[in-house]
Design an enzyme around this catalytic site. Structure first.
Site, PDB file in Angstrom:
ATOM      1  CB  SER A 177      -0.886  -0.006   1.222  1.00 57.58           C
ATOM      2  OG  SER A 177      -0.057  -0.140   2.340  1.00 57.58           O
ATOM      3  CE  LYS A 178      -0.775   5.350  -3.959  1.00 58.64           C
ATOM      4  NZ  LYS A 178      -1.729   6.070  -4.742  1.00 58.64           N
ATOM      5  NE  ARG A 179       5.147   6.364   5.259  1.00 58.77           N
ATOM      6  CZ  ARG A 179       5.775   5.215   4.968  1.00 58.77           C
ATOM      7  NH1 ARG A 179       5.233   4.060   5.248  1.00 58.77           N
ATOM      8  NH2 ARG A 179       6.951   5.234   4.409  1.00 58.77           N
ATOM      9  CE  LYS A 180      -1.195  -1.209   5.536  1.00 61.63           C
ATOM     10  NZ  LYS A 180      -0.177  -2.226   5.341  1.00 61.63           N
TER      11      LYS A 180
END
Ligand code: GLU
Length: 536
Positions: free
Chosen positions: A298-301
Site C-alpha cells: 500500500s501507500k504509506r500507512k
C-alpha cells in the site's frame, strides 16, 4: 497470436473482470525463441517504443518505479525508445510537486527517457494537459463515424440509476439511455448549450480478445463491458481516451503497466478498433504485495505501529539505499532470467530482460532481500567512492569529515554494512567525540571496576611506548594485557571500544586505534579512567 508470449487463457463473461484475482493464474514461463528480441516479437514488427505514463497525483510509489524499470528495460533491450508521458488530465487529483518527484526518481535509478518532459521529442507535448486539441479533434472522428455518442444524462439521473441498481442488487453501470438518440438531435441539444459527455458505443455482442505477453490470451465478452465515457463535459478526455489516442500518435509498440488496468484493456482495444488503428502489444505486470504476501503493497500507512518501512522512492533514497541495489532488487520483483542469479548489473539486465519471462503471480516486497542486496552493492563499490558517500552521509548529520580520515575509515566498515544508515553509528566517533557513556559502561561482565581500571592504565602505558601505534602494535598491546591479567581478549577489547568510541560495538579495534592516532587515543583512554574513577 504473436510469437513468444504465454499460452494461458483467461476469459471474462458478462459480469466483467471485477471479481477475478488475476494473479492467481500462474502460467509457465516461456522464453522468446533463441535469437529473437522483443522487437521481433511485436505482432506487427514495429520498432520498439515503450512508455511510462504516470499520473502526477502525489508521491512516487516504488511500484511505479518497478513499472518504469520494466518499461525502460523493454526499450533498452531491443534498442528501442523509451518515452515519458505525464497523464495529468484528472485535474482534481493533480499535485504540482509530483512531476519533480517522478523525474528525479527516474534519474536516481538512471532510467533515462528519449522523449518526454525536459527532453522534448517529435511526438510532444508530453503532458496530456497540453494535448487537449488533439483529443477534441479525435473525439469528433468517433462521433461522426457513430462509434461514440453524446450522452446528456445528468449527475442526478446517474445517481438515481445507481440507487435503483443497488436496491435491485443489479451490477452497477450506465443503462445506455442516450445511445439511441438520433445524432442530429444530439448535435442540436449540444449546440443549445446542454452539457454532454461522449461515450463509446460498445458492441453488444461478440468477444474482445487480446494477447498479453505476461498472461497469455485474455478475452472479455462485450456484453459485460460499459459504454465508457471518453470525453467529459468540461472538454477533458478521460484516462482511457487520452491514453489510447496518445499511445497511437506516439507510436507506442508495447504497453507495460500495472495489472489493475487489465479490465480496462478490452475497452481500449475497442477504441483502437473504432479508429481503425492497430493496438500495441500489452503486458500487465504482477501486483506488488506487502511483505506478508497477503495484500497489495500500500501507500504509506499512518499509525500502523512499528518502524515505518519506505514505500515511496524518495524514502528509499533517504534511507540510504544505493540505486544499483534498488535497480537490481526491483528487476527481480516479478522477473527472473530463469537461473538462480540474483545479482545483476544494469548492463546484464538490459541484455537479459524480457517481458515474456515476467511472472504473472503477485510478488511480495521483501525488505530483507533488498537490504542484503544493498550490502552486496556497497561491497562492490570502489573504496574511494564508498569513502565519498560516507562523507556525504556524515555531512547530512552535520559531521565534517576530512578526506584522509574518510579514506582510512571507509575500508573498516565497507564490508560490514547493509546501508549507509548502519554505517554512521559505527564511524561517527572518528570525527567527533564519542556518544556520552557512563563509567560503569566500561566494565565488561567478566571484569570488575578495579581490573577495568588496570586495563585502561596498561593500555595507555603500552600505546605510549610507540610514537604512532599501528594496528599491529595495538594488537600486541591488547593481547599482552589479556595474557598478563589471565583474561580473554574480548573483555579487554570491550573496555577499549567503549573508551574510544563510546559503544561496545564498532569497526575492527586494532585498526581503529591506528586511525584515531596517538593523541586522540590516549586522551580518550585518560577520559575513560576519570569516568570510571567517578563511579561511586
Ligand atoms: N496513468 C496511468 C497510471 O498512472 C497509466 C496506466 C497506463 O500505463 O496505461 O497508472
Amino acid at each position: 497470436c504473436p510469437a513468444g508470449g504465454r499460452s494461458g487463457r483467461i476469459h471474462f463473461g458478462r459480469e466483467g473482470g471485477r471479481e477475478t484475482p488475476l494473479n492467481r493464474y500462474d502460467f509457465p514461463a516461456r522464453s522468446p525463441p533463441p535469437g529473437k528480441t522483443d522487437a521481433e516479437m511485436t505482432e506487427k514488427n514495429r520498432p520498439v517504443r515503450t512508455r511510462f505514463a504516470p499520473s502526477p497525483t502525489g508521491e512516487f510509489h516504488v511500484g511505479g518505479l518497478r513499472t518504469a524499470l520494466f518499461t525502460w528495460l523493454t526499450a533498452r533491450h531491443a534498442g528501442g525508445r523509451f518515452v515519458l508521458r505525464i497523464e495529468d488530465t484528472d485535474r482534481t487529483r493533480f499535485d504540482p510537486g509530483a512531476l519533480g518527484a517522478l523525474t528525479s526518481g527516474l534519474r536516481w535509478l538512471g532510467l533515462d527517457w528519449d522523449e518526454g518532459p525536459e527532453v522534448g521529442g517529435p511526438h510532444g507535448p508530453y503532458l496530456q494537459s497540453e494535448r487537449l486539441p488533439l483529443y477534441q479533434e479525435q473525439i469528433r472522428t468517433l462521433l461522426d463515424s457513430g462509434s461514440a455518442y453524446r450522452c446528456f444524462c445528468t449527475a442526478e439521473r446517474l445517481a438515481e440509476l445507481r440507487r435503483l441498481q443497488e436496491q435491485r442488487q443489479q451490477a452497477p453501470g450506465y443503462d445506455r439511455h442516450c445511445r439511441g438518440l438520433r445524432p442530429e438531435a444530439a448535435v442540436e441539444r449540444a449546440a443549445a448549450g446542454e452539457a454532454w459527455v461522449a461515450r463509446l458505443k460498445v458492441p453488444l455482442q461478440g468477444t474482445t480478445v487480446f494477447h498479453d505477453l505476461v498472461r497469455g490470451e485474455i478475452s472479455y465478452e462485450n456484453a459485460g463491458l460499459q459504454d465508457l465515457v471518453l470525453m467529459k463535459s468540461d472538454g477533458f478526455p478521460t484516462y482511457h481516451f487520452a491514453n489510447v489516442v496518445d499511445d497511437h500518435f506516439m507510436e507506442i509498440s508495447h504497453v507495460t503497466r500495472a495489472s489493475e488496468w487489465i479490465p480496462s484493456t478490452p475497452s481500449h482495444i475497442l477504441i483502437y478498433q473504432a479508429f481503425g488503428w492497430e493496438p500495441p502489444v500489452f503486458a500487465h505486470l504482477p501486483v506488488i504485495l506487502d511483505p506478508s504476501g497477503k495484500g497489495k503493497m500500500s501507500k504509506r500507512k499512518k499509525g500502523g505501529g512499528g518502524p515505518e518501512m519506505p514505500v515511496y522512492v524518495r524514502e528509499f533514497r533517504e534511507a540510504g539505499y544505493l540505486p544499483e541495489a534498488v535497480l537490481n532488487y526491483l528487476a527481480l520483483l516479478g522477473w527472473s532470467d530463469g537461473t538462480d542469479q540474483t545479482e545483476f548489473t544494469r548492463e546484464e539486465l538490459i541484455a537479459k530482460f524480457d517481458l515474456t519471462r515476467v511472472n504473472p503471480t503477485g510478488a511480495a516486497f521483501d525488505y530483507q532481500k533488498l537490504d542484503w542486496l544493498n550490502g552486496v552493492w556497497i561491497r562492490k563499490m570502489e573504496p574511494a567512492a564508498f569513502a565519498r558517500l560516507l562523507g556525504e552521509w556524515l555531512g547530512r548529520e552535520g559531521i565534517e569529515a576530512g578526506e584522509a580520515t574518510l579514506a582510512a575509515v571507509g575500508p573498516l566498515v565497507q564490508e560490514r554494512v547493509r546501508g549507509m544508515k548502519d554505517a554512521l553509528p559505527l564511524v561517527d566517533f572518528f570525527f567527533r567525540e564519542p556518544a556520552p557513556y557512563g563509567g560503569a559502561d566500561l566494565v565488561p561482565p567478566q571484569l570488575d571496576a578495579a581490573s577495568t581500571l588496570r586495563v585502561l592504565e596498561r593500555l595507555s602505558g603500552r600505546l605510549a611506548e610507540v610514537e604512532r601505534p599501528t594496528a599491529a602494535d595495538a594488537e600486541g598491546a591488547i593481547r599482552g594485557i589479556a595474557a598478563d591479567l589471565g583474561a580473554k581478549v574480548q573483555p579487554i577489547a570491550h573496555v577499549a571500544r567503549v573508551a574510544l568510541g563510546g559503544r561496545p560495538v564498532g569497526p575492527p579495534l586494532f585498526e581503529t586505534i591506528e586511525v584515531l592516532g596517538p593523541d586522540v587515543t590516549l586522551r580518550r583512554l585518560g577520559e575513560a579512567r576519570r569516568r570510571l574513577e567517578a563511579v561511586p
